[in-house]
Design a protein around this motif. Structure first.
Motif, mmCIF file in Angstrom:
data_model
loop_
_atom_site.group_PDB
_atom_site.id
_atom_site.type_symbol
_atom_site.label_atom_id
_atom_site.label_comp_id
_atom_site.label_asym_id
_atom_site.label_seq_id
_atom_site.Cartn_x
_atom_site.Cartn_y
_atom_site.Cartn_z
ATOM 1 N N PHE A 1 0.828 -1.225 0.000
ATOM 2 C CA PHE A 1 0.000 0.000 0.000
ATOM 3 C C PHE A 1 0.865 1.279 0.000
ATOM 4 C CE2 PHE A 1 -3.780 -2.599 1.712
ATOM 5 C CZ PHE A 1 -4.398 -2.626 0.464
ATOM 6 N N PRO A 2 1.885 1.412 0.866
ATOM 7 C CA PRO A 2 2.711 2.629 0.788
ATOM 8 C C PRO A 2 3.451 2.724 -0.559
ATOM 9 C CG PRO A 2 2.997 1.563 2.898
ATOM 10 C CD PRO A 2 2.238 0.602 2.040
ATOM 11 N N PHE A 3 3.854 1.579 -1.134
ATOM 12 C CA PHE A 3 4.513 1.606 -2.446
ATOM 13 C C PHE A 3 3.580 2.220 -3.493
ATOM 14 C CE2 PHE A 3 5.046 -0.695 -6.545
ATOM 15 C CZ PHE A 3 6.202 -0.054 -6.961
ATOM 16 N N GLN A 4 2.268 1.910 -3.384
ATOM 17 C CA GLN A 4 1.296 2.471 -4.341
ATOM 18 C C GLN A 4 1.379 3.997 -4.390
ATOM 19 O OE1 GLN A 4 -2.268 -0.840 -4.038
ATOM 20 N NE2 GLN A 4 -2.846 1.258 -3.918
ATOM 21 N N LYS A 5 1.629 4.606 -3.204
ATOM 22 C CA LYS A 5 1.667 6.076 -3.136
ATOM 23 C C LYS A 5 2.938 6.640 -3.783
ATOM 24 C CE LYS A 5 -1.113 6.251 1.075
ATOM 25 N NZ LYS A 5 -2.341 5.912 0.397
ATOM 26 N N PHE A 6 4.020 5.835 -3.830
ATOM 27 C CA PHE A 6 5.285 6.332 -4.377
ATOM 28 C C PHE A 6 5.547 5.810 -5.798
ATOM 29 C CE2 PHE A 6 5.768 6.847 0.163
ATOM 30 C CZ PHE A 6 6.455 8.053 0.270
ATOM 31 N N THR B 1 3.991 6.013 -8.731
ATOM 32 C CA THR B 1 3.888 6.920 -9.880
ATOM 33 C C THR B 1 5.150 7.776 -9.981
ATOM 34 O OG1 THR B 1 1.524 6.964 -9.494
ATOM 35 C CG2 THR B 1 2.374 8.604 -11.002
ATOM 36 N N GLY B 2 5.580 8.337 -8.859
ATOM 37 C CA GLY B 2 6.790 9.173 -8.841
ATOM 38 C C GLY B 2 8.014 8.367 -9.267
ATOM 39 N N MET B 3 8.094 7.109 -8.790
ATOM 40 C CA MET B 3 9.247 6.268 -9.118
ATOM 41 C C MET B 3 9.278 5.986 -10.632
ATOM 42 S SD MET B 3 10.138 2.882 -9.820
ATOM 43 C CE MET B 3 8.713 1.927 -9.342
ATOM 44 N N LEU B 4 8.100 5.672 -11.210
ATOM 45 C CA LEU B 4 8.052 5.370 -12.650
ATOM 46 C C LEU B 4 8.347 6.625 -13.481
ATOM 47 C CD1 LEU B 4 4.953 2.985 -12.707
ATOM 48 C CD2 LEU B 4 7.331 2.347 -13.120
ATOM 49 N N GLU B 5 7.834 7.771 -13.016
ATOM 50 C CA GLU B 5 8.124 9.038 -13.716
ATOM 51 C C GLU B 5 9.636 9.259 -13.768
ATOM 52 O OE1 GLU B 5 6.109 12.711 -12.349
ATOM 53 O OE2 GLU B 5 4.574 11.378 -11.557
ATOM 54 N N MET C 1 8.696 9.610 -17.624
ATOM 55 C CA MET C 1 7.299 9.736 -18.094
ATOM 56 C C MET C 1 6.609 10.931 -17.456
ATOM 57 S SD MET C 1 5.849 5.947 -17.632
ATOM 58 C CE MET C 1 5.613 4.908 -19.037
ATOM 59 N N THR C 2 5.426 11.289 -18.003
ATOM 60 C CA THR C 2 4.590 12.284 -17.324
ATOM 61 C C THR C 2 3.820 11.567 -16.213
ATOM 62 O OG1 THR C 2 2.683 11.851 -18.716
ATOM 63 C CG2 THR C 2 4.215 13.537 -19.488
ATOM 64 N N THR C 3 3.206 12.387 -15.330
ATOM 65 C CA THR C 3 2.435 11.787 -14.228
ATOM 66 C C THR C 3 1.317 10.899 -14.757
ATOM 67 O OG1 THR C 3 2.879 13.737 -12.895
ATOM 68 C CG2 THR C 3 1.082 12.329 -12.159
ATOM 69 N N SER C 4 0.582 11.385 -15.778
ATOM 70 C CA SER C 4 -0.572 10.590 -16.229
ATOM 71 C C SER C 4 -0.120 9.309 -16.929
ATOM 72 C CB SER C 4 -1.519 11.415 -17.103
ATOM 73 O OG SER C 4 -0.907 11.683 -18.314
ATOM 74 N N GLU C 5 1.005 9.372 -17.668
ATOM 75 C CA GLU C 5 1.508 8.128 -18.310
ATOM 76 C C GLU C 5 1.921 7.122 -17.231
ATOM 77 O OE1 GLU C 5 3.499 10.059 -22.368
ATOM 78 O OE2 GLU C 5 4.690 9.892 -20.554
ATOM 79 N N ALA C 6 2.626 7.630 -16.204
ATOM 80 C CA ALA C 6 3.097 6.730 -15.146
ATOM 81 C C ALA C 6 1.927 6.134 -14.372
ATOM 82 C CB ALA C 6 4.022 7.489 -14.197
ATOM 83 N N SER C 7 0.895 6.972 -14.093
ATOM 84 C CA SER C 7 -0.220 6.424 -13.295
ATOM 85 C C SER C 7 -1.059 5.459 -14.124
ATOM 86 C CB SER C 7 -1.065 7.522 -12.658
ATOM 87 O OG SER C 7 -1.854 8.127 -13.611
ATOM 88 N N SER C 8 -1.167 5.684 -15.453
ATOM 89 C CA SER C 8 -1.945 4.696 -16.214
ATOM 90 C C SER C 8 -1.148 3.393 -16.362
ATOM 91 C CB SER C 8 -2.458 5.225 -17.554
ATOM 92 O OG SER C 8 -1.414 5.745 -18.298
ATOM 93 N N LEU C 9 0.183 3.487 -16.432
ATOM 94 C CA LEU C 9 0.986 2.246 -16.448
ATOM 95 C C LEU C 9 0.771 1.482 -15.139
ATOM 96 C CD1 LEU C 9 3.274 0.330 -17.399
ATOM 97 C CD2 LEU C 9 4.936 2.022 -16.643
ATOM 98 N N PHE C 10 0.752 2.222 -14.020
ATOM 99 C CA PHE C 10 0.620 1.548 -12.721
ATOM 100 C C PHE C 10 -0.801 1.020 -12.473
ATOM 101 C CE2 PHE C 10 0.518 1.248 -8.046
ATOM 102 C CZ PHE C 10 1.561 0.342 -7.909
#
Ligand SMILES: NCCCC[C@H](NC(=O)[C@@H](N)CC(=O)O)C(=O)O
Length: 470
Positions: free
Chosen positions: A273-278, A280-284, A289-298
């Protein structure tokens, strides 16, 4: 001649699955409300002046009363005393009350100087009054949602013990994960139309419907209890249930196996669960990537878990192997976090990231699908609510502290980066140390999983056996 009752609603698959759908529907809307603000941090920063620290503090407030006021422990005791249907209503009320307070805190009425505005903005001025009210509301909601979590778990055991227990729990979790996916799509859409208040308002309204669903469940549960009571009166031994006493809690705390499961739970969930919060930032940062690209990948992560968890539940019901699945789930989690931490930049491609996310989704199915249905094999039914609440309480400590640890580790392992970002420079954080910490949680979970399997072999709890009694 009066016909004797030999069966109960539990024996009707339609009634059993209807009860599950009623319980799971409330968890669907509850999980939606948990993350209703998650996609709106940028909007909150401009409209209500919530900085990232403020946003993080509001997110963490969900666990505050559960951990520090020991509410979760009391919730389990209350559940074991008053039973599933009444505890469900109490938890539903708490969720609606908490959500309404949070809605009030972010509402235009409050922020235009409404009731309490001056008071909440008169102290600790670095933290907006709107966020203070939202924290109070979210902490009360957090009591409700975690109490609902343990109540639903005990409710599922009540209806499905000896039957499709793991499948039912897997389906309930899948429906809850669908809620997370839905809110990530719905909340930004609603906020664009009518601001943050509309998103939270709709979330609160859905919780009210969830409370009504618990209300319908109440009557199913009542009927089942009446039938069980009739069987008891007729002397059917299988329906006997002893009264709960506070002193019975000793059996939970002195059970080494139970404590190992609780340890495994906190370590595993602290790396999810805490990893979920980080993530998007890690993938960016790693993929540029942009935030939206990273969050849709995740977003493939909860979807993968949603599909697999009920299937694995079905497998455990019919074939067993829960302890082995706990080991495999922990192992896969270590591999994924190490891939995120150590793959050199030039080799960390989109395909590698996607594969690691999907494999992590498999891990997030293996462990929940096998962990929660194993608890009834370790403790007496009369203390089951307390057992679930103690595991949740220990888990909540990890969920509250881990984001703080990871945030601190990210900042300390990247000296000067926060200042450069604040100055508008296009620099990125390096996530190696936080990802190694997550992998470390996985290693500790794997060791406990090995130990659990050995304990099970020695003491014969039957964790490797199927749930369905043929
Ligand atoms: N019937 C299964 C219940 C547990 C599901 C589990 N949720 C939790 O552990 C929550 N305490 C987590 C939270 O509130 O953040 C899950 O896998 O979702």
């Amino acid at each position: 001649m009066v016909e004797k009752i030999h069966t109960t609603l539990r024996d009707s698959s339609v009634a059993r699955w209807t009860a599950l759908i009623l319980l799971a529907s409330t968890m669907f809307v509850a999980y939606m409300f948990i993350d209703v603000l998650a996609p709106l941090s940028t909007m909150l920063e401009t409209s209500l002046k919530w900085t990232p620290d403020t946003f993080g503090a509001v997110a963490g407030s969900e666990y505050f009363l559960n951990v520090f006021a020991f509410f979760l422990i009391f919730a389990g005791i209350i559940l074991d005393r008053i039973g599933v249907r009444r505890a469900a209503l109490v938890s539903g009320f708490l969720m609606v009350i908490g959500a309404s307070i949070k809605l009030y805190g972010i509402s235009d009425y409050f922020n235009a100087g409404g009731f309490g505005y001056d008071f909440f903005n008169s102290f600790w001025t670095g933290f907006p009054g709107s966020a203070k009210v939202a924290c109070i509301g979210f902490a009360i909601f957090g009591c409700g949602v975690e109490m609902a979590g343990v109540t639903v778990s005990k409710g599922i055991v009540k209806w499905f013990a000896g039957k499709e227990l793991a499948l039912a729990m897997g389906l309930e979790m899948a429906i809850a994960r669908l809620g997370v996916f839905a809110v990530f799509r719905l909340s930004p859409f609603l906020a664009e139309k009518g601001g943050v208040t509309l998103s939270v308002g709709v979330g609160t309204l859905l919780l009210l419907i969830g409370l009504l669903t618990f209300g319908v469940y109440f009557f199913f549960d009542k009927k089942l209890d009446a039938q069980t009571e009739a069987l008891r009166a007729a002397g059917d031994e299988t329906s006997q249930e002893e009264e709960f006493r506070i002193s019975d809690l000793k059996t939970i705390f002195t059970s080494k196996t139970f404590m190992v499961v609780a340890g495994l739970c906190v370590l595993f969930y602290s790396a999810i669960f805490p990893f979920q919060k980080f993530a998007t930032g890690m993938l960016e940062s790693r993929l540029g990537m942009t935030t939206s690209e990273a969050s849709s990948l995740f977003s493939y992560f909860p979807i993968g878990a949603m599909i697999l968890t009920p299937l694995l539940g079905w497998f455990i019901d019919n074939k067993g192997k829960a302890a082995s699945m706990l080991m495999l789930g922990s192992l896969l989690m270590i591999v994924c976090h190490l891939i995120f931490a150590l793959t050199p930049t030039e080799s960390f491609t989109f395909a590698i990231a996607l594969t690691a996310i999907i494999v992590l989704g498999v891990s997030f199915s293996l462990v929940p699908a096998s962990l929660w249905p194993s608890v009834p094999k370790l403790v007496d039914n009369k203390v089951l609510g307390s057992a679930y609440s103690i595991i949740f309480w220990i888990q909540n400590i990890g969920l509250m502290l881990t984001p703080i640890l990871i945030g601190w580790a990210l900042k300390s392992s990247n000296p000067g980066i926060a200042e450069q970002i604040a100055a508008g420079e296009a620099v990125k954080y390096n996530y190696t140390v936080p990802m190694l910490i997550f992998a470390g949680f996985g290693v500790a979970a794997l060791l406990l999983a090995f130990y659990l399997k050995a304990l099970d072999k020695k003491k014969g709890f039957g964790l490797e056996l199927p749930n369905i009694v043929k």
